[in-house]
Design a protein around this motif. Structure first.
Motif, PDB file in Angstrom:
ATOM      1  N   LYS A  15       0.840  -1.055  -0.028  1.00  5.96           N
ATOM      2  CA  LYS A  15       0.007  -0.012   0.026  1.00  5.96           C
ATOM      3  C   LYS A  15       0.848   1.257  -0.050  1.00  5.96           C
ATOM      4  CE  LYS A  15      -3.667   2.431   0.487  1.00  5.96           C
ATOM      5  NZ  LYS A  15      -4.877   2.624  -0.441  1.00  5.96           N
ATOM      6  N   LEU A  16       0.666   2.268  -1.109  1.00  2.00           N
ATOM      7  CA  LEU A  16       1.403   3.559  -1.268  1.00  2.00           C
ATOM      8  C   LEU A  16       1.370   4.307   0.071  1.00  2.00           C
ATOM      9  CD1 LEU A  16       1.040   4.174  -4.897  1.00  2.00           C
ATOM     10  CD2 LEU A  16       2.831   2.790  -3.653  1.00  2.00           C
ATOM     11  N   ASP A  17       2.225   4.971   0.656  1.00  2.00           N
ATOM     12  CA  ASP A  17       2.244   5.779   1.674  1.00  2.00           C
ATOM     13  C   ASP A  17       2.441   7.291   1.401  1.00  2.00           C
ATOM     14  OD1 ASP A  17       2.086   6.950   4.362  1.00  2.00           O
ATOM     15  OD2 ASP A  17       3.674   5.813   5.003  1.00  2.00           O
ATOM     16  N   TRP A  18       1.300   7.981   0.889  1.00  2.00           N
ATOM     17  CA  TRP A  18       1.513   9.368   0.506  1.00  2.00           C
ATOM     18  C   TRP A  18       1.764  10.268   1.560  1.00  2.00           C
ATOM     19  CZ3 TRP A  18       2.936  10.063  -4.103  1.00  2.00           C
ATOM     20  CH2 TRP A  18       2.326   8.852  -5.246  1.00  2.00           C
ATOM     21  N   GLN A  19       1.351  10.088   2.794  1.00  2.00           N
ATOM     22  CA  GLN A  19       1.304  10.740   4.135  1.00  2.00           C
ATOM     23  C   GLN A  19       2.890  11.103   4.507  1.00  2.00           C
ATOM     24  OE1 GLN A  19      -0.941   9.859   7.530  1.00  2.00           O
ATOM     25  NE2 GLN A  19       0.109  11.234   8.890  1.00  2.00           N
ATOM     26  N   ASN A  20       3.614   9.861   4.153  1.00  2.00           N
ATOM     27  CA  ASN A  20       5.370  10.019   4.602  1.00  2.00           C
ATOM     28  C   ASN A  20       6.288   9.962   3.612  1.00  2.00           C
ATOM     29  OD1 ASN A  20       4.965   9.656   7.517  1.00  2.00           O
ATOM     30  ND2 ASN A  20       3.979   7.906   7.039  1.00  2.00           N
ATOM     31  N   PHE A  21       5.719   9.509   2.085  1.00  2.00           N
ATOM     32  CA  PHE A  21       6.709   9.337   1.217  1.00  2.00           C
ATOM     33  C   PHE A  21       6.337  10.089  -0.460  1.00  2.00           C
ATOM     34  CE2 PHE A  21       7.493   5.224   3.102  1.00  2.00           C
ATOM     35  CZ  PHE A  21       8.804   5.359   3.502  1.00  2.00           C
ATOM     36  N   ASN A  22       7.260  10.770  -0.792  1.00  2.00           N
ATOM     37  CA  ASN A  22       6.897  11.332  -1.944  1.00  2.00           C
ATOM     38  C   ASN A  22       6.836  10.117  -3.241  1.00  2.00           C
ATOM     39  OD1 ASN A  22       9.442  10.882  -3.118  1.00  2.00           O
ATOM     40  ND2 ASN A  22      10.281  12.731  -2.190  1.00  2.00           N
ATOM     41  N   LEU A  27       7.565   4.938  -5.208  1.00  2.00           N
ATOM     42  CA  LEU A  27       8.006   4.250  -6.306  1.00  2.00           C
ATOM     43  C   LEU A  27       9.140   3.123  -5.983  1.00  2.00           C
ATOM     44  CD1 LEU A  27       8.002   3.766  -9.684  1.00  2.00           C
ATOM     45  CD2 LEU A  27       9.896   5.162  -9.661  1.00  2.00           C
ATOM     46  N   LEU A  28      10.037   3.440  -5.091  1.00  2.00           N
ATOM     47  CA  LEU A  28      11.210   2.788  -4.928  1.00  2.00           C
ATOM     48  C   LEU A  28      10.992   1.826  -3.651  1.00  2.00           C
ATOM     49  CD1 LEU A  28      14.039   5.667  -5.117  1.00  2.00           C
ATOM     50  CD2 LEU A  28      13.963   3.513  -6.476  1.00  2.00           C
ATOM     51  N   VAL A  29       9.943   2.045  -2.947  1.00  2.00           N
ATOM     52  CA  VAL A  29       9.829   1.454  -1.654  1.00  2.00           C
ATOM     53  C   VAL A  29       8.583   0.174  -1.957  1.00  2.00           C
ATOM     54  CG1 VAL A  29       8.701   1.345   0.792  1.00  2.00           C
ATOM     55  CG2 VAL A  29      10.356   3.103   0.055  1.00  2.00           C
ATOM     56  N   PHE A  30       7.575   0.731  -2.739  1.00  2.00           N
ATOM     57  CA  PHE A  30       6.452  -0.258  -2.871  1.00  2.00           C
ATOM     58  C   PHE A  30       6.173  -0.627  -4.291  1.00  2.00           C
ATOM     59  CE2 PHE A  30       5.449   2.657   0.559  1.00  2.00           C
ATOM     60  CZ  PHE A  30       5.316   1.965   1.768  1.00  2.00           C
ATOM     61  N   CYS A  31       6.713  -0.240  -5.339  1.00  2.00           N
ATOM     62  CA  CYS A  31       6.393  -0.412  -6.732  1.00  2.00           C
ATOM     63  C   CYS A  31       7.278  -1.600  -7.429  1.00  2.00           C
ATOM     64  CB  CYS A  31       6.231   0.839  -7.468  1.00  2.00           C
ATOM     65  SG  CYS A  31       4.987   1.468  -6.891  1.00  2.00           S
ATOM     66  N   THR A  32       8.298  -1.948  -6.792  1.00  2.00           N
ATOM     67  CA  THR A  32       9.623  -3.111  -7.313  1.00  2.00           C
ATOM     68  C   THR A  32       8.719  -4.472  -7.797  1.00  2.00           C
ATOM     69  OG1 THR A  32      10.455  -3.694  -5.446  1.00  2.00           O
ATOM     70  CG2 THR A  32      11.300  -1.559  -6.589  1.00  2.00           C
ATOM     71  N   VAL A  33       9.086  -4.967  -8.646  1.00  2.00           N
ATOM     72  CA  VAL A  33       8.640  -6.411  -9.042  1.00  2.00           C
ATOM     73  C   VAL A  33       9.604  -7.234  -9.024  1.00  2.00           C
ATOM     74  CG1 VAL A  33       7.313  -7.665 -10.812  1.00  2.00           C
ATOM     75  CG2 VAL A  33       6.770  -5.151 -10.507  1.00  2.00           C
ATOM     76  N   PRO A  34       9.883  -8.002  -7.917  1.00  2.00           N
ATOM     77  CA  PRO A  34      11.097  -8.914  -7.714  1.00  2.00           C
ATOM     78  C   PRO A  34      10.745 -10.038  -8.804  1.00  2.00           C
ATOM     79  CG  PRO A  34      10.287  -8.363  -5.598  1.00  2.00           C
ATOM     80  CD  PRO A  34       9.174  -7.609  -6.560  1.00  2.00           C
ATOM     81  N   GLY A  35      11.888 -10.325  -9.503  1.00  2.00           N
ATOM     82  CA  GLY A  35      11.716 -11.667 -10.663  1.00  2.00           C
ATOM     83  C   GLY A  35      11.531 -10.842 -12.091  1.00  2.00           C
ATOM     84  N   ARG A  36      11.049  -9.673 -12.113  1.00  2.00           N
ATOM     85  CA  ARG A  36      10.772  -9.107 -13.271  1.00  2.00           C
ATOM     86  C   ARG A  36       9.691  -9.884 -14.477  1.00  2.00           C
ATOM     87  NH1 ARG A  36      15.582  -9.939 -14.212  1.00  2.00           N
ATOM     88  NH2 ARG A  36      16.963  -9.508 -12.478  1.00  2.00           N
ATOM     89  N   SER A  37       8.622 -10.538 -13.684  1.00  2.00           N
ATOM     90  CA  SER A  37       7.748 -11.029 -14.591  1.00  2.00           C
ATOM     91  C   SER A  37       6.491 -10.714 -14.268  1.00  2.00           C
ATOM     92  CB  SER A  37       7.861 -12.634 -14.264  1.00  2.00           C
ATOM     93  OG  SER A  37       7.044 -13.519 -15.012  1.00  2.00           O
ATOM     94  N   VAL A  38       5.718 -10.521 -15.351  1.00  2.00           N
ATOM     95  CA  VAL A  38       4.246 -10.059 -15.026  1.00  2.00           C
ATOM     96  C   VAL A  38       3.208 -10.921 -15.514  1.00  2.00           C
ATOM     97  CG1 VAL A  38       5.090  -7.573 -15.158  1.00  2.00           C
ATOM     98  CG2 VAL A  38       3.969  -8.557 -16.872  1.00  2.00           C
ATOM     99  N   PRO A  39       1.901 -10.790 -15.200  1.00  2.00           N
ATOM    100  CA  PRO A  39       0.824 -11.509 -15.370  1.00  2.00           C
ATOM    101  C   PRO A  39       0.145 -11.262 -16.934  1.00  2.00           C
ATOM    102  CG  PRO A  39       0.150 -10.252 -13.618  1.00  2.00           C
ATOM    103  CD  PRO A  39       1.616 -10.135 -13.748  1.00  2.00           C
ATOM    104  N   LYS A  40      -0.717 -12.015 -17.213  1.00  2.00           N
ATOM    105  CA  LYS A  40      -1.124 -11.631 -18.766  1.00  2.00           C
ATOM    106  C   LYS A  40      -2.266 -10.400 -18.477  1.00  2.00           C
ATOM    107  CE  LYS A  40      -1.900 -14.552 -21.931  1.00  2.00           C
ATOM    108  NZ  LYS A  40      -2.495 -15.838 -22.567  1.00  2.00           N
TER     109      LYS A  40
END
Length: 297
Positions: A15-22, A27-40
């Motif tokens: 869950k993104l945290d706009w109260q504490n992060f810009n 982007l760096l804390v919550f949006c990374t995709v480990p493994g670099r593979s995405v569903p259809k």
């Protein structure tokens, strides 16, 4: 630094945290995709397999997070994913939009890619060192028999921004298209599928993609460097090291990036990899262990 509170990766929620992060911090804390593979989605999907012959990092970010999107303004178009590829010579940001066969949707895909490019350029200019040079490009991933808006893509390419229309029905391998600068001559070429052997990620890629803490550790370094103003400049993120005890502080402004951590094998490993990627100078990176020095005085 040693962990001094109860904040750890077990507490981390998707869950993104706009109260504490810009924007960049979320982007760096919550949006990374480990493994670099995405569903259809829309009949297409993809992976990015880091080539074993490359000494590089490649991080994939999910932008359109359904009910928790990184671009919050519902009136603004937003793409699906973005990759950042870094080797010793380049830093390439590729914005990826996945579409079906609907013509209007394909047109919108172009606008979605362009919108994120504009936002990223503004955010990076406001929060990271001006020495950072990034090459931006896009990919419009669609199934076979779709009709990408080639005229519009060519028009945009004439102004220096390349969006490749890639058509493939199975899981596309995008590493060859995100790990180099794409050229205008490739817009009309067919997708060439490759099977790539995955390399072991560098240590810093593992840290950046899987170890970002959802809360800042309020130590002495925090009290001296973090600004609570609404319009603060830069980023401030803590990363937990693999021993689950020690942590790093990543602090930036428009002049430099500082990595604050104690002397250790992990620190030497990070330094060596940053040198390998030629990032010390390109990102104006410096190291400190200020908290330890202060505690010893």
């Amino acid at each position: 630094m040693k962990q001094k509170n109860n904040s750890n990766l077990k507490d981390k929620k998707d869950k993104l945290d706009w109260q504490n992060f810009n924007f960049l911090e979320n982007l760096l804390v919550f949006c990374t995709v480990p493994g670099r593979s995405v569903p259809k989605e829309s009949g297409v999907h993809f992976r990015i397999t880091l080539d074993s012959e490359n000494q590089a990092i490649c991080i994939l970010f999910e932008i359109d997070r359904r009910n928790d999107p990184l671009i919050r303004n519902q009136a603004l178009k937003r793409p699906d994913y973005m990759s950042v590829y870094i080797d010793s010579n380049s830093c390439i940001c590729t914005i990826i939009e996945m579409k079906g066969k609907n013509h209007n949707s394909l047109e919108n895909g172009i606008e979605q890619i362009l919108r994120l490019k504009e936002i990223l350029q503004t955010e990076i200019s406001n929060h990271l060192p001006s020495k950072l040079q990034i090459k931006y490009q896009g990919i419009l991933l669609t199934p076979y028999n779709s009709q990408p808006p080639l005229k519009k893509i060519a028009e945009i390419a004439s102004n220096g921004f390349i969006i490749l229309p890639i058509q493939y029905n199975n899981k596309a391998e995008l590493f060859p298209y995100v790990s180099r600068k794409n050229e205008i001559t490739e817009i009309s070429k067919k997708y060439n599928h490759q099977e790539i052997t995955e390399s072991t990620p560098l240590f810093i890629e593992e840290i950046l993609t899987t170890r970002a803490l959802p809360k800042r550790i309020q130590d002495e370094y925090y009290s001296k460097n973090f600004s609570k103003s609404q319009d603060r400049e830069g980023i401030y993120i803590n990363y937990l090291l693999p021993n689950d005890t020690d942590y790093i502080t990543l602090f930036s402004n428009r002049q430099f990036i500082e990595i604050n951590m104690q002397e250790s094998e992990d620190k030497e490993k990070i330094k060596d990899e940053l040198i390998l990627l030629n990032l010390i100078n390109r990102l104006a990176i410096k190291f400190s262990n200020r908290q330890i020095l202060e505690s010893n005085n």
